[in-house]
Structure formats: structure tokens, C-alpha cells
Motif scaffolding. Structure first.
Motif, PDB file in Angstrom:
ATOM      1  N   THR A  84      -2.893  45.242  -0.836  1.00  0.00           N
ATOM      2  CA  THR A  84      -2.808  43.898  -0.275  1.00  0.00           C
ATOM      3  C   THR A  84      -1.387  43.376  -0.212  1.00  0.00           C
ATOM      4  O   THR A  84      -0.574  43.684  -1.070  1.00  0.00           O
ATOM      5  CB  THR A  84      -3.672  42.910  -1.078  1.00  0.00           C
ATOM      6  N   GLY A  85      -1.141  42.614   0.810  1.00  0.00           N
ATOM      7  CA  GLY A  85       0.109  41.883   0.924  1.00  0.00           C
ATOM      8  C   GLY A  85      -0.060  40.434   0.535  1.00  0.00           C
ATOM      9  O   GLY A  85       0.865  39.643   0.616  1.00  0.00           O
ATOM     10  N   TYR A  86      -1.260  40.068   0.090  1.00  0.00           N
ATOM     11  CA  TYR A  86      -1.586  38.673  -0.208  1.00  0.00           C
ATOM     12  C   TYR A  86      -1.466  38.308  -1.679  1.00  0.00           C
ATOM     13  O   TYR A  86      -1.559  37.145  -2.034  1.00  0.00           O
ATOM     14  CB  TYR A  86      -3.008  38.344   0.273  1.00  0.00           C
ATOM     15  N   GLY A  87      -1.337  39.278  -2.549  1.00  0.00           N
ATOM     16  CA  GLY A  87      -1.232  38.986  -3.973  1.00  0.00           C
ATOM     17  C   GLY A  87      -2.586  38.844  -4.635  1.00  0.00           C
ATOM     18  O   GLY A  87      -3.634  38.885  -3.983  1.00  0.00           O
ATOM     19  N   ALA A  88      -2.566  38.642  -5.938  1.00  0.00           N
ATOM     20  CA  ALA A  88      -3.787  38.586  -6.738  1.00  0.00           C
ATOM     21  C   ALA A  88      -4.686  37.421  -6.362  1.00  0.00           C
ATOM     22  O   ALA A  88      -5.899  37.482  -6.561  1.00  0.00           O
ATOM     23  CB  ALA A  88      -3.423  38.519  -8.214  1.00  0.00           C
ATOM     24  N   GLN A  89      -4.120  36.352  -5.809  1.00  0.00           N
ATOM     25  CA  GLN A  89      -4.949  35.190  -5.460  1.00  0.00           C
ATOM     26  C   GLN A  89      -5.956  35.501  -4.353  1.00  0.00           C
ATOM     27  O   GLN A  89      -6.924  34.771  -4.184  1.00  0.00           O
ATOM     28  CB  GLN A  89      -4.071  33.984  -5.066  1.00  0.00           C
ATOM     29  N   ALA A  90      -5.758  36.582  -3.617  1.00  0.00           N
ATOM     30  CA  ALA A  90      -6.688  36.963  -2.550  1.00  0.00           C
ATOM     31  C   ALA A  90      -7.908  37.703  -3.088  1.00  0.00           C
ATOM     32  O   ALA A  90      -8.868  37.912  -2.351  1.00  0.00           O
ATOM     33  CB  ALA A  90      -5.974  37.828  -1.520  1.00  0.00           C
ATOM     34  N   ILE A  91      -7.874  38.080  -4.345  1.00  0.00           N
ATOM     35  CA  ILE A  91      -8.958  38.872  -4.927  1.00  0.00           C
ATOM     36  C   ILE A  91      -9.940  37.942  -5.637  1.00  0.00           C
ATOM     37  O   ILE A  91      -9.535  37.118  -6.454  1.00  0.00           O
ATOM     38  CB  ILE A  91      -8.383  39.921  -5.900  1.00  0.00           C
ATOM     39  N   PRO A  92     -11.247  38.075  -5.334  1.00  0.00           N
ATOM     40  CA  PRO A  92     -12.228  37.198  -5.987  1.00  0.00           C
ATOM     41  C   PRO A  92     -12.307  37.480  -7.483  1.00  0.00           C
ATOM     42  O   PRO A  92     -11.974  38.579  -7.936  1.00  0.00           O
ATOM     43  CB  PRO A  92     -13.541  37.537  -5.280  1.00  0.00           C
ATOM     44  N   PRO A  93     -12.751  36.495  -8.248  1.00  0.00           N
ATOM     45  CA  PRO A  93     -12.804  36.639  -9.705  1.00  0.00           C
ATOM     46  C   PRO A  93     -13.520  37.902 -10.184  1.00  0.00           C
ATOM     47  O   PRO A  93     -13.107  38.511 -11.169  1.00  0.00           O
ATOM     48  CB  PRO A  93     -13.530  35.377 -10.174  1.00  0.00           C
TER      49      PRO A  93
END
Length: 128
Positions: A84-93
Motif C-alpha cells: 500500500t501507498g496509503y499507510g496503516a490508516q488504510a487497513i481495517p482494524p
């Protein structure tokens, strides 16, 4: 030389150039590439039906997220890596502890992630 079969790694990536680079890296690592696929429909089909040892999933595939593919892989007990190029915030809990590769990534980063993902698999994990 090992008598173990080579690992099968699903590659889900919709950017053709990145898909080719990842494919080359996986082959250099010593594993077989399943795909690469650029659509979630094809990725879901392979996640459900293909012989797989691990997967590398771009999070954003054609404007949709690949978490349904991750869900299928998780149900099957197949390890996966989010690219991902979006970082960890793009990954659901539910997948915050999943392995991630921040784009752009090097061969070394990919190899380390694959080594970890394939550690408990019964296939040969790395080229000599």
C-alpha cells in the motif's frame, strides 16, 4: 537443491508496471507467481480456488479495496501481505497486525515479508 515444491504466491496489483516488478521480485525470491491479477473478481476466484502458499495484495485495486480477498485468504489460512501507498490508516482494524509493504518497496523488503509469510509453509521458500 530441495525436493520441496516452490511456493505459490498470488499477486494482486492493478498497475501493470508495478505488477511486473512484483512478479520479477517473487520469481527472483524463488517462488511461483499466481497471476498477477488486476481485478477483484479474478483475485477472489483465485483466493477461493487456487493452490496458494501466500499472497501480496495491493489494497486499492481498480478503485475498490481488496479486503474481501484478504478475508477469503484468512479463512483458508493463507498468509498475505498488503502492499500500500496509503499507510496503516488504510487497513481495517481486523487486519492491523497483517504484514504490510509500504509502496514503493525494495526487493529486500519484499523478500523479508515473504520470508516471514512463508515461514510455516511446507514449500521451498527462497532461491539460493
Amino acid at each position: 537443491m530441495t525436493d520441496k515444491p516452490r511456493c505459490h504466491v498470488l499477486v494482486v496489483e492493478d498497475e501493470a508496471i508495478i505488477a511486473m516488478l512484483v512478479e520479477d521480485m517473487v520469481l527472483e525470491f524463488g517462488s511461483e507467481v499466481v497471476g498477477p491479477v488486476a481485478s477483484l473478481d479474478k483475485a477472489l476466484h483465485l483466493a477461493r480456488n487456487a493452490e496458494l502458499d501466500a499472497a501480496i495484495l495491493d489494497i486499492n485495486v481498480g478503485g475498490a479495496v481488496s479486503f474481501a480477498v484478504a478475508d477469503v485468504l484468512h479463512e483458508r489460512g493463507i498468509p498475505f501481505i498488503f502492499a500500500t501507498g496509503y499507510g496503516a490508516q488504510a487497513i481495517p482494524p481486523r487486519y492491523r497486525d497483517a504484514r504490510t509493504l509500504p509502496k514503493p518497496f525494495s526487493y529486500q523488503s519484499l523478500a523479508e515479508a515473504l520470508r516471514a509469510a512463508l515461514a510455516n509453509q511446507r514449500c521451498h521458500t527462497e532461491a539460493a
